[in-house]
Design an enzyme around this catalytic site. Sequence first.
Site, PDB file in Angstrom:
ATOM      1  N   HIS A 204       0.790  -1.233   0.000  1.00 42.48           N
ATOM      2  CA  HIS A 204       0.000   0.000   0.000  1.00 42.48           C
ATOM      3  C   HIS A 204       0.823   1.285   0.000  1.00 42.48           C
ATOM      4  O   HIS A 204       0.275   2.366  -0.130  1.00 42.48           O
ATOM      5  CB  HIS A 204      -0.968   0.015   1.183  1.00 42.48           C
TER       6      HIS A 204
HETATM    7  C1  UD1 Z   1      -1.493   5.098   6.684  1.00 42.33           C
HETATM    8  C2  UD1 Z   1      -0.118   5.391   7.249  1.00 42.33           C
HETATM    9  C3  UD1 Z   1       0.808   4.197   7.015  1.00 42.33           C
HETATM   10  C4  UD1 Z   1       0.179   2.897   7.484  1.00 42.33           C
HETATM   11  C5  UD1 Z   1      -1.174   2.729   6.836  1.00 42.33           C
HETATM   12  C6  UD1 Z   1      -1.857   1.454   7.314  1.00 42.33           C
HETATM   13  C7  UD1 Z   1       0.409   7.803   7.129  1.00 42.33           C
HETATM   14  C8  UD1 Z   1       1.294   8.813   6.525  1.00 42.33           C
HETATM   15  N1  UD1 Z   1       0.500   6.568   6.646  1.00 42.33           N
HETATM   16  O1  UD1 Z   1      -1.316   5.076   5.279  1.00 42.33           O
HETATM   17  O2  UD1 Z   1       2.010   4.413   7.712  1.00 42.33           O
HETATM   18  O3  UD1 Z   1       1.016   1.824   7.140  1.00 42.33           O
HETATM   19  O4  UD1 Z   1      -1.996   3.863   7.174  1.00 42.33           O
HETATM   20  O5  UD1 Z   1      -2.985   1.164   6.568  1.00 42.33           O
HETATM   21  O6  UD1 Z   1      -0.332   8.120   8.037  1.00 42.33           O
HETATM   22  N2  UD1 Z   1      -8.592   5.046   2.432  1.00 42.33           N
HETATM   23  C9  UD1 Z   1      -9.799   4.400   2.290  1.00 42.33           C
HETATM   24  N3  UD1 Z   1     -10.421   3.925   3.407  1.00 42.33           N
HETATM   25  C10 UD1 Z   1      -9.870   4.080   4.650  1.00 42.33           C
HETATM   26  C11 UD1 Z   1      -8.645   4.743   4.773  1.00 42.33           C
HETATM   27  C12 UD1 Z   1      -8.001   5.208   3.659  1.00 42.33           C
HETATM   28  O7  UD1 Z   1     -10.320   4.247   1.190  1.00 42.33           O
HETATM   29  O8  UD1 Z   1     -10.484   3.628   5.638  1.00 42.33           O
HETATM   30  C13 UD1 Z   1      -7.903   5.578   1.237  1.00 42.33           C
HETATM   31  C14 UD1 Z   1      -7.931   7.105   1.274  1.00 42.33           C
HETATM   32  O9  UD1 Z   1      -9.010   7.604   0.618  1.00 42.33           O
HETATM   33  C15 UD1 Z   1      -6.632   7.468   0.617  1.00 42.33           C
HETATM   34  C16 UD1 Z   1      -5.712   6.287   0.887  1.00 42.33           C
HETATM   35  O10 UD1 Z   1      -6.537   5.221   1.291  1.00 42.33           O
HETATM   36  O11 UD1 Z   1      -6.779   7.601  -0.765  1.00 42.33           O
HETATM   37  C17 UD1 Z   1      -4.650   6.611   1.884  1.00 42.33           C
HETATM   38  O12 UD1 Z   1      -5.150   6.761   3.189  1.00 42.33           O
HETATM   39  P1  UD1 Z   1      -4.317   7.522   4.340  1.00 42.33           P
HETATM   40  O13 UD1 Z   1      -5.024   7.428   5.608  1.00 42.33           O
HETATM   41  O14 UD1 Z   1      -3.963   8.867   3.872  1.00 42.33           O
HETATM   42  O15 UD1 Z   1      -2.942   6.752   4.478  1.00 42.33           O
HETATM   43  P2  UD1 Z   1      -2.533   5.216   4.284  1.00 42.33           P
HETATM   44  O16 UD1 Z   1      -1.927   5.065   2.959  1.00 42.33           O
HETATM   45  O17 UD1 Z   1      -3.629   4.266   4.657  1.00 42.33           O
END
Ligand code: UD1
Length: 365
Positions: A204
């Site tokens: 991811h």
């Molecule tokens: C975050 C953490 C990462 C961790 C990961 C675990 C940061 C910088 N990174 O990354 O260290 O390993 O979580 O999963 O905080 N999204 C969904 N549904 C959700 C959550 C996110 O669809 O419930 C999508 C969001 O719309 C976005 C992407 O996933 O496009 C990224 O989500 P974000 O919370 O920004 O960071 P992660 O990549 O999940």
Amino acid sequence: MKILSVVGARPNFVKMAPLARQFEKKGFTHVLVHTGQHYDYNMSNVFFKDLDLPNPDKHLGVGSGTHGVQTGRMMAELEKELLEESPDLTLVVGDVNSTLAAAIASVKLGIPVAHVEAGYRSFDMHMPEEINRVLVDRISQLLFAPTENAVLNLMNESMRRESIHFVGNIMIEALLGNIEKAEDSQILKNLELAKGEYFVATIHRPHNVQKENLKLILEMLSDAPLPVVFPAHPRTREAISRYGLDDVMTEQIMIIKALGYLDFIALLSSAAGVMTDSGGVQEEALVLKIPCLTLRETTERIETVRAGANRLCGLDREKVRTGLREALENQWRFEIPLFWDNRVSERIADVIEQEDFSIPGHSML
Ligand code: UD1
């Protein structure tokens, strides 16, 4: 003693579970705040259920956004909570944006910060998590280090020696406390899998979901000598569709939605090996004695490599191919680092209990 803990993303929930239980045991007043960084059922709620984590006292509903927007919104909301609750201590875990937002909001109000999982360093400042780790450690008053190497990293950065406490790995306490429960998971049965006859993949990181890199990863998974179960983070799933990569995946890849904690642990513990870019999975694989190939150039979890359990492969096809073959040949060592045990939360709570937060200037860095 009043502690306000902040969680927001999947790995935070796992780390918070043993701590919440321990704080209750100690009789601390504990306020749990969820920023809402992760909000899907299978990225958030299922972890509270699986880990018996109490429902958050406050849910800030911040959701997704660019790093600036997401972190900024969290800081604004957390500041209000901190002013209202006025805790003796703010506790943050790990390295996600929620961790950074809470640490900054708290320290600016003069409320001391405790960081659990302090001192991990990948030395790769292109990773948002590395930026978060360095900044949070710099402004925390209590630094709870998971490994001896993390202690050294903190000392090399001239952190105050009295702030640093080597307590061990909280992720592993959570794992050890849930292995038995995970045995009841039906995931293998549901996917019609047998022990040792499949690999697991989790991908991811932003770098790995760029079009060309993701394509290469899917090709490597398709090449694996056994089927690969791939529980995909929502972003990864979305990137596969957006870039039209569904066709790159052969039948060798079994893509499923992100799993809850107990199902994931059950899946991992019976796998022949795991390919991952996650931090926590590298540690869980070591303790479960599952060969791990990390699809990154660096790792902050360097002990897992030293223990013989983890190989840094980057996106090198040959390294992955060799690693997968050797995973099947049992040529791996799994030396468990010191204090990766079931008493980490107790060590943390003991330190907190002994701190006197009424001393003026305690919050001075
Ligand atoms: C975050 C953490 C990462 C961790 C990961 C675990 C940061 C910088 N990174 O990354 O260290 O390993 O979580 O999963 O905080 N999204 C969904 N549904 C959700 C959550 C996110 O669809 O419930 C999508 C969001 O719309 C976005 C992407 O996933 O496009 C990224 O989500 P974000 O919370 O920004 O960071 P992660 O990549 O999940």
